[in-house]
Every structure is written in C-alpha cells, then in structure tokens.
Design a protein around this motif. Structure first.
Motif, mmCIF file in Angstrom:
data_model
loop_
_atom_site.group_PDB
_atom_site.id
_atom_site.type_symbol
_atom_site.label_atom_id
_atom_site.label_comp_id
_atom_site.label_asym_id
_atom_site.label_seq_id
_atom_site.Cartn_x
_atom_site.Cartn_y
_atom_site.Cartn_z
ATOM 1 N N THR A 3 -9.191 53.506 -5.413
ATOM 2 C CA THR A 3 -8.552 54.883 -5.590
ATOM 3 C C THR A 3 -9.565 56.088 -5.704
ATOM 4 N N LYS A 4 -10.821 55.526 -6.323
ATOM 5 C CA LYS A 4 -11.908 56.497 -6.477
ATOM 6 C C LYS A 4 -12.662 56.863 -5.330
ATOM 7 N N TYR A 5 -12.957 55.795 -4.673
ATOM 8 C CA TYR A 5 -14.048 55.862 -3.406
ATOM 9 C C TYR A 5 -12.889 55.497 -2.035
ATOM 10 N N ARG A 6 -12.370 56.372 -1.682
ATOM 11 C CA ARG A 6 -10.986 56.228 -0.732
ATOM 12 C C ARG A 6 -11.437 55.728 0.657
ATOM 13 N N ASP A 7 -12.412 55.884 0.878
ATOM 14 C CA ASP A 7 -12.987 55.507 2.196
ATOM 15 C C ASP A 7 -13.485 53.953 2.280
ATOM 16 N N TRP A 8 -13.341 53.443 0.918
ATOM 17 C CA TRP A 8 -13.904 51.948 0.798
ATOM 18 C C TRP A 8 -12.933 50.981 0.346
ATOM 19 N N THR A 9 -12.891 50.128 1.121
ATOM 20 C CA THR A 9 -12.033 48.783 0.642
ATOM 21 C C THR A 9 -12.573 48.060 -0.583
ATOM 22 N N VAL A 10 -11.849 47.424 -1.228
ATOM 23 C CA VAL A 10 -12.693 46.828 -2.270
ATOM 24 C C VAL A 10 -13.397 45.384 -1.801
ATOM 25 N N ALA A 11 -13.135 44.883 -0.779
ATOM 26 C CA ALA A 11 -13.993 44.066 -0.054
ATOM 27 C C ALA A 11 -15.387 44.821 0.232
ATOM 28 N N GLU A 12 -15.316 45.840 0.781
ATOM 29 C CA GLU A 12 -16.530 46.541 1.130
ATOM 30 C C GLU A 12 -17.261 47.073 -0.186
ATOM 31 N N ILE A 13 -16.844 47.120 -1.052
ATOM 32 C CA ILE A 13 -17.548 47.407 -2.510
ATOM 33 C C ILE A 13 -18.140 46.522 -2.887
ATOM 34 N N LEU A 14 -17.455 45.251 -2.890
ATOM 35 C CA LEU A 14 -18.092 44.047 -3.688
ATOM 36 C C LEU A 14 -19.071 43.430 -2.683
ATOM 37 N N GLU A 15 -19.091 43.693 -1.455
ATOM 38 C CA GLU A 15 -20.004 43.407 -0.330
ATOM 39 C C GLU A 15 -21.291 44.297 -0.631
ATOM 40 N N GLN A 16 -21.159 45.432 -0.763
ATOM 41 C CA GLN A 16 -22.229 46.161 -1.284
ATOM 42 C C GLN A 16 -22.910 46.039 -2.508
ATOM 43 N N LYS A 17 -22.218 45.768 -3.574
ATOM 44 C CA LYS A 17 -22.624 45.578 -4.853
ATOM 45 C C LYS A 17 -23.131 44.189 -5.365
ATOM 46 N N MET A 18 -22.406 43.218 -4.639
ATOM 47 C CA MET A 18 -22.740 41.737 -5.258
ATOM 48 C C MET A 18 -24.075 41.414 -4.692
ATOM 49 N N PRO A 19 -24.446 41.656 -3.734
ATOM 50 C CA PRO A 19 -25.877 40.948 -3.261
ATOM 51 C C PRO A 19 -27.058 41.213 -4.328
ATOM 52 N N VAL A 59 -30.716 50.534 -16.515
ATOM 53 C CA VAL A 59 -31.915 50.818 -17.038
ATOM 54 C C VAL A 59 -33.156 50.695 -15.909
ATOM 55 N N PHE A 60 -32.762 49.798 -14.892
ATOM 56 C CA PHE A 60 -33.586 49.754 -13.852
ATOM 57 C C PHE A 60 -33.314 50.335 -12.444
ATOM 58 N N ASN A 61 -32.111 51.174 -12.559
ATOM 59 C CA ASN A 61 -31.865 51.805 -11.406
ATOM 60 C C ASN A 61 -31.327 50.837 -10.292
ATOM 61 N N ILE A 62 -30.537 49.927 -10.621
ATOM 62 C CA ILE A 62 -30.026 48.956 -9.736
ATOM 63 C C ILE A 62 -28.529 49.250 -9.441
ATOM 64 N N SER A 63 -28.092 49.464 -8.325
ATOM 65 C CA SER A 63 -26.671 49.356 -8.011
ATOM 66 C C SER A 63 -26.103 48.181 -7.703
ATOM 67 N N GLY A 64 -25.561 47.500 -8.693
ATOM 68 C CA GLY A 64 -25.201 46.204 -8.887
ATOM 69 C C GLY A 64 -23.338 46.088 -9.241
ATOM 70 N N ALA A 65 -23.183 44.810 -9.507
ATOM 71 C CA ALA A 65 -21.850 44.503 -9.658
ATOM 72 C C ALA A 65 -21.319 44.931 -11.250
ATOM 73 N N GLY A 66 -22.291 44.819 -12.082
ATOM 74 C CA GLY A 66 -22.099 45.217 -13.429
ATOM 75 C C GLY A 66 -21.390 46.749 -13.691
ATOM 76 N N SER A 67 -21.624 47.740 -12.637
ATOM 77 C CA SER A 67 -21.237 49.048 -12.716
ATOM 78 C C SER A 67 -19.682 49.003 -12.518
ATOM 79 N N VAL A 92 -17.213 48.879 -15.391
ATOM 80 C CA VAL A 92 -17.056 49.991 -16.324
ATOM 81 C C VAL A 92 -16.823 51.221 -15.785
ATOM 82 N N ASN A 93 -17.121 51.491 -14.370
ATOM 83 C CA ASN A 93 -16.583 52.572 -13.679
ATOM 84 C C ASN A 93 -15.197 52.548 -13.106
ATOM 85 N N SER A 94 -14.794 51.322 -13.113
ATOM 86 C CA SER A 94 -13.029 50.920 -12.498
ATOM 87 C C SER A 94 -12.268 51.376 -13.884
ATOM 88 N N ILE A 95 -12.793 50.940 -15.133
ATOM 89 C CA ILE A 95 -12.018 51.291 -16.119
ATOM 90 C C ILE A 95 -12.026 52.752 -16.394
#
Length: 317
Positions: free
Chosen positions: A90-106, A262-270, A273-276
């Motif tokens: 609902t925040k990134y409306r052009d993105w599916t959840v699967a696409e977000i996980l695919e981008q963040k998880m690796p 701290v290390f400016n990594i776009s990962g799953a941890g965000s 927090v961002n979803s909440i």
C-alpha cells in the motif's frame, strides 16, 4: 511381550509429516496475528494521502481489499495467501510484496549467511579453547572479550569499525553494497555478539561434559585428553550450541535493521520497521512468512542433526 518398534524410515516419515502439519499451523497463526495486530494499530495506510478526500480513501481501501470489517479483511487476505498471492504494497504501489522481498532478501541472505558462518565457527572454537584452558589467561581473555561483544550494541560497533578500517586505515569501503569487500565490516559487526553467545554456551557445555562419567571411561581406556575431547566430548557438548544455531540462522538471514542502516545496505530488516511505520500490512506479513519459514526449516535441521551427532537420540513418529 514388548511390541516391535516400527522401522526407522517409517518413524522418520511420521516425524516429517507431523512437523509439516505443525509448521503450517505455526505459519497460519503467525501471519494471522501479524495481520490482525497491524490492522488494529491506530491509523491506516492511506491516512497520509495528500488531498485524500473520504471518497479517495474509500476507493483505495476497496482497491487494496482493506474495506469492510476486520474479519472480512482478514478472511479475504488469507484466501489470497492460499492462492500464493501476497498482494501489493500500500506504500509502494507499483510493487508487489513478492517483488519487494525479491529485491530486499538477497543482500540480507548474503550478509546473514556470512555472519552465521563467522559466529558459529569462531564461537565454537573460542568456547572449546576456553574450556580446555579453564581459569588460564586464555579463558579469562576469551570470556572478557565475549562479555564486551555482548555489552556493546551494534550502533556503536558499526561506526567504530567504519572509523578504524574505512576512514583511518582505508582498507575497506565505508558502506553500501557491491563486491565482497563491502560485506566484511557489516558481517563482522552483525556476528560479534553472536560469537560471544556461542562461545559462552560452548564453554559451559564442554565444561559439563568434561566432568561426565563416559569421558572418564574414555580416558581410562588409554585415550589422551585431546583424543577423548575430539572423539567423544565435542559431539555431546555441541548439542546445546546446535539448538541455539537454528533460531540464530533464521534471525541473521532475515537481516538486522541497525547494521543495515549503519552500513547503508538495503535489506530485509527495513521491511519490518517501515511496514509498521507506514501501516502497510502486506509486506510485513510477507516478511513474517519468510522469517517463520526459515525458523521452521532450521529447527527441523537441528532436530535431524541431533540424531546424527548423538546416536542415542532418535526422531519419533
């Protein structure tokens, strides 16, 4: 007369079947609780919509299937999940959840995997050495280092590592994501407290085993201390460590918000927090599904390793 025990393959199949059923239940309750809790939080995903009239809000809620009662929202979402549809953010409306996980998880999987290897290997090694050198400077130094590693939080360790190895010595990059050199500092930062936990757990477990009767018997049969420890004691002493490593692997592989920031990594941890913060239920539920799945898989591996490391332990149907 005692009935014959079923063949081991049958026990294994029954065990795996029960674990599969219980795993599905765990996932169901975890996702259900996550969805219901975030929808019960004050505010909604469209409250910050610019110029959002009541009609716009209503249309958005209908589009994302967040209209109707909470029960209707929940049942609709669970029905979509059953069809393997994790929906749109609902925040990134052009993105599916699967696409977000695919981008963040690796990035989180790579970082967490390296941190897990470091934590488990060094932790077991330091703990075993400390136990074998009990009450010596080696033992005291290892346990003091473990205490410091546990006590200092990652948001202090991370900048310190950057200041020394990136800004002062210029050996490694400050942060970001790229080649292997970018993984070294965040992996060390992420693994440090867990090295300490594993080391302390291994030390205490091995000290208990060294006092056991079966090890005295091994020594009486002529084995040297090193042979008795390597052939017998380590296999038993490592069992509590293996139990801890299962949840640890799931925790590390799903990322750390602090270390990634701290290390400016776009990962799953965000994602958590961002979803909440954005009241975005679907990426949060997707992240919970990944985390719980990893936790279930690694706990299953732990159970199977138990029967390998200690022949007295067998799975039961």
């Amino acid at each position: 007369m005692r009935a014959a025990e079923p063949p081991y393959p049958s026990l294994m199949f029954s065990f795996l079947l029960r674990r599969l059923f219980s795993s599905i239940l765990v996932l169901f309750f975890a996702v259900s609780l996550t969805f219901l809790l975030i929808r019960l939080l004050p505010g909604g995903p469209f409250d910050r919509e610019k110029g959002g009239s009541a009609k716009v809000q209503e249309n958005l809620q209908e589009k994302y299937k967040l209209n109707g009662s909470l029960w209707q929202q929940y049942t609709s979402y669970m029905a979509d999940l059953a069809r393997l549809d994790m929906r749109l953010s609902t925040k990134y409306r052009d993105w599916t959840v699967a696409e977000i996980l695919e981008q963040k998880m690796p990035s989180s999987l790579k970082l967490g995997g390296i941190a897990f290897v470091i934590a488990s290997t060094l932790g077991v090694l330091l703990g075993a050495v400390a136990a074998m050198r009990r009450d010596t400077p080696v033992d005291v130094g290892a346990m003091l280092g473990a205490l410091l590693a546990i006590s200092i939080p990652s948001f202090i360790t991370g900048p310190f590592l950057i200041a020394v190895f990136a800004l002062w010595l210029h050996w490694l990059p400050v942060g970001g994501w790229g080649d292997v050199s970018h993984l070294i500092l965040p992996s060390i930062c992420l693994s440090m407290p867990y090295i300490a936990y594993v080391a302390r757990l291994m030390r205490n477990s091995l000290l208990d085993v060294l006092k056991s009767d079966f090890l005295r018997t091994a020594r009486a049969k002529g084995l040297t201390e090193a042979q008795a420890v390597s052939r017998h004691a380590l296999k038993v002493a490592i069992l509590p460590v293996v139990t801890y490593l299962g949840p640890l692997a799931a925790n590390l592989l799903t990322g750390s918000m602090i270390v990634e920031t701290v290390f400016n990594i776009s990962g799953a941890g965000s994602i958590f927090v961002n979803s909440i913060q954005n009241r975005d239920p679907f990426p949060l539920c997707g992240a919970v599904i990944v985390y719980c799945t990893l936790l279930i898989v690694f706990n299953l591996i732990v159970d199977l390793l138990y029967s390998v490391l200690d022949k007295r332990i067998r799975v039961h149907g």
